[in-house]
Design a protein around this motif. Structure first.
Motif: not given
Length: 101
Positions: A37-42, A75-76
């Protein structure tokens, strides 16, 4: 000079921050689950999810604790928060704070 030996640990306790340093490498390893959700590099590719890269570590820890304690509800996030320890939260925060925005 000897009085500082006693004062510095006391200041660390009073600051509300852990006396130990967070482990950025451990945070990076734990962040594999966050990357969906937050991406591989944030850096999230979906506007619904916030960027975490470059955020201040104390802010991130505060938000993670709020999710874990139920003060923030999503909820996620709930399934991911259940297994996180305080050290995990500190490590994740240190990792994301180490990344550039």
């Amino acid at each position: 000079m000897e009085k500082w030996v006693y004062v510095l640990p006391l200041l660390a306790l009073l600051s509300g921050h852990p006396a130990h340093a967070a482990d950025v490498a451990a945070g990076k390893a734990k962040a594999v689950l966050c990357a969906a959700c937050h991406g591989p590099e944030g850096k999230a590719s979906v506007p619904l999810y916030p960027h975490l890269a470059g955020q201040h570590a104390p802010y991130l820890v505060k938000q993670l604790k709020a999710f874990k304690e139920g003060q923030r509800k999503d909820p996620m996030m709930a399934p991911f928060m259940a297994a996180l320890t305080e050290a995990d939260m500190e490590n994740l925060a240190a990792y994301y704070a180490s990344l550039s925005q």
